[in-house]
Design a protein around this motif. Structure first.
Motif, PDB file in Angstrom:
ATOM      1  N   PHE A 177       0.142 -10.149 -25.652  1.00 23.57           N
ATOM      2  CA  PHE A 177      -0.987  -9.860 -24.248  1.00 23.57           C
ATOM      3  C   PHE A 177      -1.997 -10.268 -24.496  1.00 23.57           C
ATOM      4  O   PHE A 177      -2.975 -10.493 -25.905  1.00 23.57           O
ATOM      5  N   THR A 178      -2.563 -10.041 -23.496  1.00 20.56           N
ATOM      6  CA  THR A 178      -3.788 -10.757 -23.253  1.00 20.56           C
ATOM      7  C   THR A 178      -4.227  -9.422 -22.767  1.00 20.56           C
ATOM      8  O   THR A 178      -3.753  -8.450 -21.949  1.00 20.56           O
ATOM      9  N   GLY A 179      -6.251  -9.515 -23.062  1.00 17.80           N
ATOM     10  CA  GLY A 179      -6.889  -8.274 -22.115  1.00 17.80           C
ATOM     11  C   GLY A 179      -6.653  -6.767 -22.901  1.00 17.80           C
ATOM     12  O   GLY A 179      -7.043  -7.403 -24.224  1.00 17.80           O
ATOM     13  N   LYS A 180      -7.580  -6.418 -22.439  1.00 11.85           N
ATOM     14  CA  LYS A 180      -8.774  -4.963 -23.793  1.00 11.85           C
ATOM     15  C   LYS A 180      -7.040  -4.207 -24.159  1.00 11.85           C
ATOM     16  O   LYS A 180      -7.361  -3.610 -24.787  1.00 11.85           O
ATOM     17  N   ILE A 181      -6.040  -4.090 -23.415  1.00 11.77           N
ATOM     18  CA  ILE A 181      -4.710  -3.532 -23.882  1.00 11.77           C
ATOM     19  C   ILE A 181      -4.481  -3.948 -24.603  1.00 11.77           C
ATOM     20  O   ILE A 181      -3.114  -3.523 -25.084  1.00 11.77           O
ATOM     21  N   ALA A 182      -4.886  -5.111 -25.274  1.00 12.41           N
ATOM     22  CA  ALA A 182      -3.116  -5.816 -25.594  1.00 12.41           C
ATOM     23  C   ALA A 182      -3.318  -5.760 -27.453  1.00 12.41           C
ATOM     24  O   ALA A 182      -1.814  -5.106 -27.614  1.00 12.41           O
ATOM     25  N   SER A 183      -3.778  -5.039 -27.889  1.00 13.79           N
ATOM     26  CA  SER A 183      -3.929  -4.312 -28.720  1.00 13.79           C
ATOM     27  C   SER A 183      -3.154  -2.711 -28.908  1.00 13.79           C
ATOM     28  O   SER A 183      -2.342  -2.723 -30.096  1.00 13.79           O
ATOM     29  N   ALA A 184      -3.246  -1.695 -27.804  1.00 11.86           N
ATOM     30  CA  ALA A 184      -2.160  -0.666 -27.819  1.00 11.86           C
ATOM     31  C   ALA A 184      -1.433  -1.222 -27.935  1.00 11.86           C
ATOM     32  O   ALA A 184      -0.595  -0.509 -28.301  1.00 11.86           O
ATOM     33  N   ILE A 185      -1.216  -1.995 -26.743  1.00 12.23           N
ATOM     34  CA  ILE A 185       0.361  -2.420 -26.990  1.00 12.23           C
ATOM     35  C   ILE A 185       1.686  -3.195 -28.208  1.00 12.23           C
ATOM     36  O   ILE A 185       2.719  -2.930 -27.891  1.00 12.23           O
ATOM     37  N   GLN A 186       0.577  -3.828 -28.880  1.00 12.94           N
ATOM     38  CA  GLN A 186       0.807  -3.942 -29.813  1.00 12.94           C
ATOM     39  C   GLN A 186       1.309  -3.116 -30.907  1.00 12.94           C
ATOM     40  O   GLN A 186       2.602  -3.250 -31.429  1.00 12.94           O
ATOM     41  N   GLU A 187       0.342  -2.259 -30.926  1.00 15.04           N
ATOM     42  CA  GLU A 187       0.651  -0.969 -31.883  1.00 15.04           C
ATOM     43  C   GLU A 187       2.423  -0.043 -31.284  1.00 15.04           C
ATOM     44  O   GLU A 187       2.702   0.276 -31.902  1.00 15.04           O
ATOM     45  N   ALA A 188       2.498  -0.365 -30.356  1.00 11.34           N
ATOM     46  CA  ALA A 188       4.029   0.467 -29.669  1.00 11.34           C
ATOM     47  C   ALA A 188       4.642  -0.539 -29.421  1.00 11.34           C
ATOM     48  O   ALA A 188       5.696   0.455 -30.433  1.00 11.34           O
ATOM     49  N   GLU A 189       4.603  -1.649 -29.567  1.00 10.46           N
ATOM     50  CA  GLU A 189       6.033  -2.344 -30.341  1.00 10.46           C
ATOM     51  C   GLU A 189       6.283  -1.994 -31.652  1.00 10.46           C
ATOM     52  O   GLU A 189       7.374  -1.762 -31.459  1.00 10.46           O
ATOM     53  N   LYS A 190       4.972  -1.960 -32.053  1.00  8.93           N
ATOM     54  CA  LYS A 190       5.576  -1.351 -33.878  1.00  8.93           C
ATOM     55  C   LYS A 190       6.132  -0.455 -33.469  1.00  8.93           C
ATOM     56  O   LYS A 190       7.023  -0.123 -34.466  1.00  8.93           O
ATOM     57  N   LYS A 191       5.832   0.324 -32.810  1.00  6.46           N
ATOM     58  CA  LYS A 191       6.307   1.562 -32.871  1.00  6.46           C
ATOM     59  C   LYS A 191       7.464   1.670 -32.669  1.00  6.46           C
ATOM     60  O   LYS A 191       8.521   2.834 -33.551  1.00  6.46           O
ATOM     61  N   TYR A 192       7.959   1.609 -31.252  1.00 10.81           N
ATOM     62  CA  TYR A 192       8.632   1.533 -30.624  1.00 10.81           C
ATOM     63  C   TYR A 192      10.114   0.074 -31.500  1.00 10.81           C
ATOM     64  O   TYR A 192      11.411   0.112 -31.503  1.00 10.81           O
ATOM     65  N   GLU A 193       9.811  -0.659 -32.781  1.00 10.16           N
ATOM     66  CA  GLU A 193      10.106  -1.495 -32.859  1.00 10.16           C
ATOM     67  C   GLU A 193      11.173  -2.752 -31.733  1.00 10.16           C
ATOM     68  O   GLU A 193      12.056  -3.088 -31.651  1.00 10.16           O
ATOM     69  N   ILE A 194      10.008  -2.895 -30.881  1.00 15.25           N
ATOM     70  CA  ILE A 194      10.787  -3.651 -29.668  1.00 15.25           C
ATOM     71  C   ILE A 194      11.700  -5.169 -30.062  1.00 15.25           C
ATOM     72  O   ILE A 194      12.359  -5.736 -29.666  1.00 15.25           O
ATOM     73  N   GLN A 195      10.372  -5.958 -31.314  1.00 18.40           N
ATOM     74  CA  GLN A 195      11.484  -7.451 -31.609  1.00 18.40           C
ATOM     75  C   GLN A 195      12.612  -6.760 -32.633  1.00 18.40           C
ATOM     76  O   GLN A 195      13.399  -7.558 -31.580  1.00 18.40           O
ATOM     77  N   GLU A 196      13.005  -5.932 -32.827  1.00 15.94           N
ATOM     78  CA  GLU A 196      14.059  -5.098 -33.219  1.00 15.94           C
ATOM     79  C   GLU A 196      15.092  -5.015 -32.850  1.00 15.94           C
ATOM     80  O   GLU A 196      16.260  -5.903 -33.240  1.00 15.94           O
ATOM     81  N   ARG A 197      14.637  -4.547 -31.629  1.00 15.09           N
ATOM     82  CA  ARG A 197      16.603  -3.686 -31.195  1.00 15.09           C
ATOM     83  C   ARG A 197      15.896  -5.403 -30.456  1.00 15.09           C
ATOM     84  O   ARG A 197      17.544  -5.488 -29.800  1.00 15.09           O
ATOM     85  N   THR A 198      15.418  -6.383 -30.247  1.00 15.86           N
ATOM     86  CA  THR A 198      15.484  -7.455 -29.063  1.00 15.86           C
ATOM     87  C   THR A 198      16.631  -8.550 -29.682  1.00 15.86           C
ATOM     88  O   THR A 198      17.733  -8.795 -29.130  1.00 15.86           O
ATOM     89  N   GLN A 199      16.464  -7.772 -30.969  1.00 20.71           N
ATOM     90  CA  GLN A 199      17.481  -9.330 -31.409  1.00 20.71           C
ATOM     91  C   GLN A 199      18.022  -8.594 -32.018  1.00 20.71           C
ATOM     92  O   GLN A 199      19.556  -9.778 -31.642  1.00 20.71           O
ATOM     93  N   GLU A 200      18.194  -7.495 -32.042  1.00 20.98           N
ATOM     94  CA  GLU A 200      19.818  -7.079 -32.355  1.00 20.98           C
ATOM     95  C   GLU A 200      21.149  -6.683 -30.907  1.00 20.98           C
ATOM     96  O   GLU A 200      21.397  -6.765 -30.587  1.00 20.98           O
ATOM     97  N   ALA A 201      19.795  -6.718 -29.771  1.00 19.53           N
ATOM     98  CA  ALA A 201      20.683  -6.477 -28.445  1.00 19.53           C
ATOM     99  C   ALA A 201      22.080  -8.870 -28.043  1.00 19.53           C
ATOM    100  O   ALA A 201      22.411  -8.130 -27.963  1.00 19.53           O
ATOM    101  N   PHE A 202      20.467  -9.298 -28.643  1.00 14.21           N
ATOM    102  CA  PHE A 202      21.137 -10.514 -27.952  1.00 14.21           C
ATOM    103  C   PHE A 202      21.758 -11.049 -28.764  1.00 14.21           C
ATOM    104  O   PHE A 202      22.533 -11.504 -29.189  1.00 14.21           O
ATOM    105  N   THR A 203      22.372 -10.536 -29.969  1.00 13.59           N
ATOM    106  CA  THR A 203      22.867 -10.912 -31.570  1.00 13.59           C
ATOM    107  C   THR A 203      23.890 -10.100 -30.593  1.00 13.59           C
ATOM    108  O   THR A 203      25.374 -10.843 -31.043  1.00 13.59           O
ATOM    109  N   TRP A 204      24.265  -9.119 -30.317  1.00  9.48           N
ATOM    110  CA  TRP A 204      25.545  -8.407 -30.279  1.00  9.48           C
ATOM    111  C   TRP A 204      25.749  -9.024 -28.905  1.00  9.48           C
ATOM    112  O   TRP A 204      27.456  -9.156 -28.566  1.00  9.48           O
ATOM    113  N   ALA A 205      25.280  -9.285 -28.216  1.00  8.81           N
ATOM    114  CA  ALA A 205      25.740  -9.840 -26.870  1.00  8.81           C
ATOM    115  C   ALA A 205      25.943 -11.284 -26.915  1.00  8.81           C
ATOM    116  O   ALA A 205      27.429 -11.438 -26.139  1.00  8.81           O
TER     117      ALA A 205
END
Length: 470
Positions: A86-114
């Motif tokens: 992400f770009t901008g002032k909120i980039a670090s906050a969003i990246q921390e939220a992605e780690k908290k909710y495991e967005i990358q792992e959940r995305t990989q999981e969803a597209f794999t089973w699809a």
């Protein structure tokens, strides 16, 4: 009932009850050779749709065969491995939220089973009721609890949207029900990860789901695995021993010598293996037949190419083998493959992630900033020399734009800060912006060592004129 119409020298047609006319064969025929007539075997070739929902076979193939797993896993891993920024002032906050909710792992999981089943997605667990449409504008700070990945074997459509083509879920489920439960889930709470696209009619027959990526490669996978297993079995029989024994057929037909004959030649094989000694009766003859394996390698290579084509992956990615051919390094195949993955990121993954961001960012910040934006990172990891060349090219481009006065210095400083290459704080950027505003007003500020003529925002003073010059 259909009436067949025959015309001399013309293709034959069938007139159906609903008034439509269908051809019975193509326009080219030869009554002597049989081409294009009922004698032509090719006229009976016909594509048919195989079973689309054989979950047990697809699960077994994915779990037991590494090629089947690579067909599904490789594109998902390549599209999500380097992730996004992400770009901008909120980039670090969003990246921390992605780690908290495991967005990358959940995305990989969803597209794999699809890719395995033809349908999967993420259920957004928020403080809103599942049976009502999700109100994104009502998401407040802390509303999002977690994401749960569900494939099509775990959640089933309970209602469909067949009548409203203006809705985003047209020809898909309007409500879902988790298998084994009674809770209805409105489709807005479920983010669908797509599989292989299906024609609308087949998607309708498939309960609104897509097709399995693995299923479309199953026939070529079976051929490749069967050929490899057959070659492995042939290797075990590279040499075949043949013994000719007098009256063997008569002894076997008598029925009381079968075991004696079996014991005789089992002992022969044991002696030959243990002591390299062959004991034969005077009337027995021994011969060894060798199996030729010529051409098997070419057959396997062709089947591998067919499988790679069905999986839409280059040979170097699917099988880990180098491209063959004079001067072929495989870079062209890799470039085409990465271009396809980049297209999937923009067409499939961005749409999927935008739905996630609408809820995740609001739940993290309490609002959705207007300047929220992200880009996918490069698919491959560049070398050190490639990084240096790219940074040099960007620096030269920025310097050229500054000389052309089409971008301010503060924009370049913000770009460098967002890239993370340099530690630049907001105070430094504010100072540059203050200098730019002063320069625009004609008030030039000089640092130590700068002169009026060397300052980038200054205008050179006009030359002085004296009588001596005349």
């Amino acid at each position: 009932m259909a009436t067949e119409l025959k015309q001399t020298g013309k293709p034959r047609f069938k007139l159906t009850n609903d008034g439509s006319v269908i051809p019975t064969h193509d326009g080219l025929s030869n009554v002597v050779s049989g081409m294009g007539t009922n004698r032509d075997r090719r006229t009976y070739n016909r594509f048919t749709i195989t079973s689309m929902n054989d979950y047990l076979e697809m699960e077994a193939a994915y779990n037991e065969n590494w090629i089947a797993a690579a067909v599904v896993d490789n594109p998902v891993e390549d599209a999500t491995r380097e992730w996004r920024h992400f770009t901008g002032k909120i980039a670090s906050a969003i990246q921390e939220a992605e780690k908290k909710y495991e967005i990358q792992e959940r995305t990989q999981e969803a597209f794999t089973w699809a890719g395995v089943y033809g349908g999967a997605g993420l259920l957004m667990v928020t403080d809103q009721d599942f049976d009502q449409p999700l109100k994104v504008e009502a998401i407040t700070k802390g509303s999002l609890k977690r994401f749960v990945c569900l494939d099509r074997t775990m959640i089933s459509p309970s209602a469909y949207n067949y009548s409203d083509p203006t809705a985003e879920n047209y020809m898909r489920a309007d409500r879902y029900r988790i298998n084994g439960g009674t809770q209805d889930v409105h489709h807005s709470h479920f983010i669908l990860a797509p599989g292989s696209p299906l024609p609308p009619r087949l998607r309708l027959l498939n309960n609104g789901w897509d097709d399995s990526i693995l299923r479309r490669c199953m026939e070529d996978l079976k051929d490749s695995v069967a050929a490899k297993s057959g070659v492995a079995s042939l290797i075990q029989e590279a040499n075949i021993d043949v013994i000719s024994r007098e009256n063997l057929a008569t002894d076997l037909s008598s029925g009381d010598m079968d075991q004696d004959i079996i014991n005789r030649f089992m002992n022969f094989g044991l002696l030959k293996s243990m002591f390299r000694l062959a004991l034969l009766d005077k009337n027995e003859e021994f011969d060894r037949k060798q199996v030729s394996f010529g051409g098997l390698g070419e057959i396997l290579s062709v089947l591998m190419e067919w499988t790679a084509g069905a999986a839409k992956q280059p040979m170097t990615r699917l099988f880990g083998v180098q491209s063959k051919g004079l001067g072929d390094s495989g870079e062209g195949d890799a470039r085409s493959y990465f271009n396809r993955i980049r297209g999937d990121q923009e067409k499939k993954y961005r749409k999927f992630l935008n739905r996630i961001d609408e809820v995740m960012i609001r739940s993290t910040l309490g609002e959705m900033p207007a300047d929220t934006n992200y880009e996918f990172n490069p698919l491959d990891i560049p070398s050190e020399m490639e990084v240096k060349d790219r940074n040099l090219a960007e620096a030269q481009t920025d310097d050229l734009r500054l000389q052309q006065k089409v971008v301010p210095r503060s924009a370049v400083a913000k770009k460098l800060r967002d890239s993370g290459q340099y530690v630049i704080d907001d105070k430094f950027i504010k100072q540059i912006e203050d200098d730019e505003r002063a320069e625009a007003a004609g008030e030039f500020r000089f640092n130590i060592g700068e002169t009026e003529t060397t300052h980038p925002g200054a205008v050179n003073p006009p030359p002085t004129h004296s009588v001596a010059d005349d």
